[in-house]
Design a protein around this motif. Structure first.
Motif, short mmCIF file in Angstrom:
data_model
loop_
_atom_site.label_atom_id
_atom_site.label_comp_id
_atom_site.label_asym_id
_atom_site.label_seq_id
_atom_site.Cartn_x
_atom_site.Cartn_y
_atom_site.Cartn_z
N THR A 61 0.85 -1.18 0.00
CA THR A 61 0.00 0.00 0.00
C THR A 61 0.88 1.24 0.00
N ASP A 62 0.32 2.35 -0.44
CA ASP A 62 1.06 3.61 -0.39
C ASP A 62 0.68 4.45 0.82
N ASP A 63 -0.22 3.96 1.65
CA ASP A 63 -0.55 4.71 2.87
C ASP A 63 0.12 4.05 4.07
N ALA A 64 0.22 4.82 5.15
CA ALA A 64 0.94 4.37 6.34
C ALA A 64 0.02 3.72 7.37
N GLU A 65 -1.23 3.43 7.00
CA GLU A 65 -2.15 2.80 7.94
C GLU A 65 -1.65 1.41 8.32
N GLN A 66 -1.89 1.01 9.57
CA GLN A 66 -1.41 -0.28 10.06
C GLN A 66 -2.52 -1.33 10.04
N THR A 67 -3.29 -1.29 8.98
CA THR A 67 -4.40 -2.24 8.82
C THR A 67 -3.92 -3.68 8.92
N PHE A 68 -2.76 -3.95 8.36
CA PHE A 68 -2.30 -5.33 8.26
C PHE A 68 -1.59 -5.82 9.51
N LEU A 69 -1.61 -5.00 10.57
CA LEU A 69 -1.15 -5.49 11.87
C LEU A 69 -2.23 -6.30 12.57
N ASP A 71 -6.15 -8.45 11.99
CA ASP A 71 -6.57 -9.71 11.38
C ASP A 71 -6.97 -9.55 9.92
N ALA A 72 -6.67 -8.39 9.34
CA ALA A 72 -7.07 -8.17 7.95
C ALA A 72 -6.43 -9.20 7.03
N ALA A 73 -7.18 -9.59 6.02
CA ALA A 73 -6.65 -10.56 5.07
C ALA A 73 -5.57 -9.92 4.21
N TYR A 74 -4.52 -10.66 3.97
CA TYR A 74 -3.46 -10.23 3.06
C TYR A 74 -3.84 -10.73 1.66
N PRO A 75 -3.86 -9.85 0.69
CA PRO A 75 -4.41 -10.25 -0.62
C PRO A 75 -3.49 -11.10 -1.47
N VAL A 100 5.22 -2.27 2.33
CA VAL A 100 4.98 -3.68 2.05
C VAL A 100 4.91 -4.43 3.38
N TRP A 101 3.99 -5.43 3.41
CA TRP A 101 3.72 -6.18 4.63
C TRP A 101 3.87 -7.68 4.34
N TYR A 102 4.49 -8.40 5.28
CA TYR A 102 4.69 -9.84 5.17
C TYR A 102 4.14 -10.50 6.44
N ARG A 103 3.51 -11.69 6.29
CA ARG A 103 3.01 -12.41 7.47
C ARG A 103 3.10 -13.91 7.23
N VAL A 132 6.07 -10.03 16.60
CA VAL A 132 5.86 -11.46 16.82
C VAL A 132 4.71 -11.61 17.80
N ASN A 133 3.68 -12.30 17.37
CA ASN A 133 2.47 -12.48 18.19
C ASN A 133 1.96 -11.15 18.72
N GLY A 134 1.98 -10.14 17.85
CA GLY A 134 1.45 -8.82 18.19
C GLY A 134 2.40 -7.94 18.96
N GLN A 135 3.55 -8.43 19.39
CA GLN A 135 4.52 -7.63 20.13
C GLN A 135 5.59 -7.09 19.19
#
Length: 767
Positions: A61-69, A71-75, A100-103, A132-135
């Motif tokens: 994404t080009d925004d700095a929102e932490q949506t993917f921290l 339970d949002a689905a990674y596409p 970019v986000w990795y999980r 790691v585990n939200g920390q």
């Protein structure tokens, strides 16, 4: 154990080996299911490690929102460690993106009870945060250095979730991007970008106390070796044991053991190897070593490494390896791969690049505008391949201080990472800088402090900024494609030019270790949109003649310790390699090799100390750098025949001050604007008594230039130079200068980019 061939002996206290059972877990993920399954750090290897390469959930994404921290689905799915821009990542997305986000999840091996667990990332571009585990477990800034975070406190039974976020703003000016394009497309000498993770991600189990860092220094003459370790969690009573272990071949006289009390800052073990064998390009001998951190009878940590005994010394203008003048036949390697961009598709691909270079007669590489991964250096160590380490400084805005600290911090991490590799024979933090003087001078001094065993160049190319007394080694770049004028420049370092007035800034390489660190770049099969330097040869035979002509100039100069040809393989639109981008030979490699391996003058009799010339100079024709310089007559229209002769009538020409031209950074020395393709200039001057011991031309030109004295040709050069250079014209001036009225004339032809011409003519008298 590191996967290299070495020669060792047998017979040390059996207690040294009893603790090998402490770390028995070996690469817990099946190699067949993993990309890049090999251990990424054979120089700091423990048995208990878990490779996390392979499929990861991915989002960008080009925004700095932490949506993917949450339970949002990674596409998407990405294959780590390949960057999103690469085919091997499964995405092949080359557009700009900032976030970019990795999980993924992992389970701890059942055998990893007790101790501590660290998460390693070989490299990720640019600012990386890990949870790691939200920390949140840590942040790292920089696109090339490895980093690790302890995650023991965040682990839980069963599945553990790790999230990695990378922020990368390539065109910001505060990031070192190397050859990554700041436009949407590749162009010129910059190529596809790299975003996010691009080296292996892995877990490692260590003890409650462990060896965090290691520095190895050795003397090939005496066999003395010092292991200096940083111990995390050192307590009174702990000891560090170091042993050189039996290897794949038996030898009874090359083994050593030592131990010392462990602390955080000063844990140093000194060993002495009997009958030491030096590491060299002919015999890249390596020693295996094992370090154990012990607390009484308990072994807390075991780390395997290797080392080579190699010494670099400077004697005048000679850079010696193990006391010998080894001519460094280097090739420019930029570490790009068609399917992986900055990430090699396999470990074998890393080795193969070195083997291709060796097959062409090179004995090393300048690792250019990219920090190569430790596995490449491992293969260089094994194969006897010399390398110079470099930082990817292109992309930095040196005027923005926000970028300075990240560079200083990351370069420190990288020198510490790579300083134990015997194949690394020099450092060059920057390349072709403009306005970076204070920063590059600081990095030079920092590098010397971290690693005093190797030479350092402040910046490769033409913008050296160190005080002369601080210079250890220096270099230059020249893509002149004409062997004759190339020889006039590089075939011999004239001591006369060392005595020219300092106001001209004419470089003198005599007395300082020097190599031409970029030359050639001859284009071949460039195709549509491709390019090489200068005009491409019309035939293969013309290519071979040019390659041989340029290279032999450098081999013939006894004051030059090496060269670096541009480049090993084509990269995208830059098609001037010995091999194609997919590593297929473009030429008869045996013919290239025959040119490269010819004995160099430096190998026979290196010129260590420059002869001294003491000269007093007087100015006959002044440049823009000389006070009171006379005006020139000039025209941008073809002047007709005879324009160089003294009797030619140039009264209709315009009058102007030198230099002539336009372009970035030339305001201080531009007396008259010139924007066309050609300019012809003349100046009359008067000479009294013809008393001279020497004559020199000082000139700066962009591009092809011819100079005449009293109607006779006396000097020419092709291409452009970004500095004033000197030429010894004693014989020509003595033959054609007369008492009374004289005329000097010059013609400069420009094809693209900026244009410039300025010159001075000087007479010298010996003191």
């Amino acid at each position: 154990m590191p996967e290299h061939k070495a020669v060792y002996s047998h017979g040390i206290l059996s207690a040294i080996l009893l603790s090998l059972s402490f770390f028995v877990v070996s690469n817990l993920s099946p190699a067949s299911d993993l990309p890049r399954p090999e251990h990424p750090r054979p120089d700091m290897q423990r048995d208990a490690w878990l490779n996390l390469n392979g499929p990861w959930e991915f989002a960008e994404t080009d925004d700095a929102e932490q949506t993917f921290l949450g339970d949002a689905a990674y596409p998407d799915t990405i294959i780590v460690p390949f960057p999103r821009e690469s085919e091997l990542s499964g995405l092949n997305r080359t557009g700009f993106i900032q976030h970019v986000w990795y999980r993924r999840t992992f389970q701890m091996p059942a055998t990893w009870q007790g101790g501590r667990v660290r998460l390693h990332i070989g490299a990720a571009d640019w600012r990386t945060n890990v949870w790691v585990n939200g920390q949140h477990v840590g942040e790292h800034v920089g696109g090339s250095a490895p980093f690790a975070f302890e995650i023991t406190h965040a682990l839980q039974p069963g599945d553990n979730a790790v999230i990695i976020h990378c922020f990368d703003d390539t065109a910001s000016g505060i990031q070192a991007t190397g050859k990554q394009s700041h436009r949407p497309e590749s162009h010129g000498a910059v190529y596809t970008r790299v975003t996010g993770i691009w080296q292996t991600v892995w877990l490692e189990r260590v003890g409650s106390s462990f060896i965090r860092g290691l520095r190895i220094t050795g003397d090939p003459k005496t066999g003395e070796v010092e292991f200096s370790a940083e111990v995390d969690g050192a307590r009174p009573g702990m000891q560090l044991w170091v042993s050189v272990l039996p290897g794949e071949e038996y030898r009874s006289d090359t083994q050593a053991f030592g131990r010392t009390d462990a602390d955080r800052l000063n844990t140093r073990v000194r060993l002495k190897i009997q009958n030491p064998i030096a590491w060299s390009i002919e015999n890249p001998h390596l020693y295996n070593a094992q370090l154990q951190l012990r607390d009484g009878d308990e072994t807390l940590d075991v780390m395997n490494t290797y080392f080579g005994l190699r010494e670099i010394t400077l004697h005048g203008a000679a850079l010696l390896i193990n006391g010998k003048p080894v001519f460094q036949r280097l090739v420019l390697d930029q570490g790009y791969y068609p399917d992986g961009i900055w990430t090699a598709p396999t470990d074998e691909a890393l080795r193969r690049d070195i083997e291709l270079s060796l097959a062409a007669g090179f004995n090393g590489a300048r690792l250019h505008q990219k920090v190569f991964e430790p596995r490449f250096l491992y293969w260089a160590d094994r194969l006897g391949y010399l390398v110079w380490g470099e930082f990817p400084n292109w992309g930095l805005n040196y005027g923005d201080p926000r970028g300075h600290l990240p560079v200083i911090t990351e370069w420190t991490e990288l020198v510490q990472r790579d300083r134990n590799h015997p194949a690394v024979v020099g450092w060059c933090p920057f390349n072709e800088t403009d306005g970076a003087g204070p920063l590059q001078n600081a990095l030079f001094q920092l590098t010397r402090a971290i690693d005093p065993t190797r030479p350092v160049i402040d910046t490769s190319g033409w913008t050296h900024s160190l005080p002369r007394e601080d210079v250890l080694v220096t270099d230059d770049h020249d893509y002149n494609q004409d062997p004759e004028s190339f020889r006039a420049r590089w075939g011999f370092f004239d001591p006369l030019l060392h005595s020219l007035p300092p106001r001209y800034g004419v470089k003198s390489y005599l007395g300082t270790a020097f190599f031409l660190s970029e030359y050639g770049g001859i284009g071949w099969n460039t195709g549509e949109g491709g390019w090489g330097y200068g005009n491409n040869p019309r035939t293969l035979e013309a290519f071979y003649a040019r390659y041989q002509g340029l290279t032999e100039v450098l081999l013939d100069n006894p004051a030059m310790f090496g060269f670096c040809y541009t480049q090993l393989y084509d990269i995208e639109q830059e098609r001037n390699g010995i091999y194609t981008y997919d590593r297929k030979p473009k030429f008869d490699i045996d013919r290239i090799r025959a040119v490269n391996v010819r004995e160099a003058a430096y190998e026979k009799e290196p010129l260590m100390f420059a002869p001294h010339v003491d000269m007093t100079w007087s100015v006959l024709v002044g440049s823009a750098l000389d006070d009171g310089a006379a005006l020139w007559r000039y025209t941008t229209d073809p002047p007709g025949d005879g324009w160089t002769a003294p009797q030619f009538d140039a009264s209709a020409w315009k009058t102007g001050a030198g230099g002539f031209g336009q372009g970035r950074g030339l305001d201080r020395i531009t007396g008259t604007p010139w924007e066309s393709s050609d300019i012809w200039i003349r100046q009359e001057f008067t000479v009294g008594a013809l008393e001279m011991d020497a004559a020199a031309l000082v000139i700066r030109h962009d591009e092809d230039t011819e100079v005449y004295l009293n109607g006779t040709f006396i000097w020419s050069a092709a291409g452009h130079i970004d500095e004033y250079r000197g030429a010894n014209l004693t014989d020509a001036v003595r033959s054609h200068l007369i008492a009374g009225r004289n005329v000097i004339a010059a013609h400069t032809h420009q094809t693209h980019g900026g244009q410039f011409i300025d010159l001075a003519l000087l007479l010298g008298r010996a003191r």
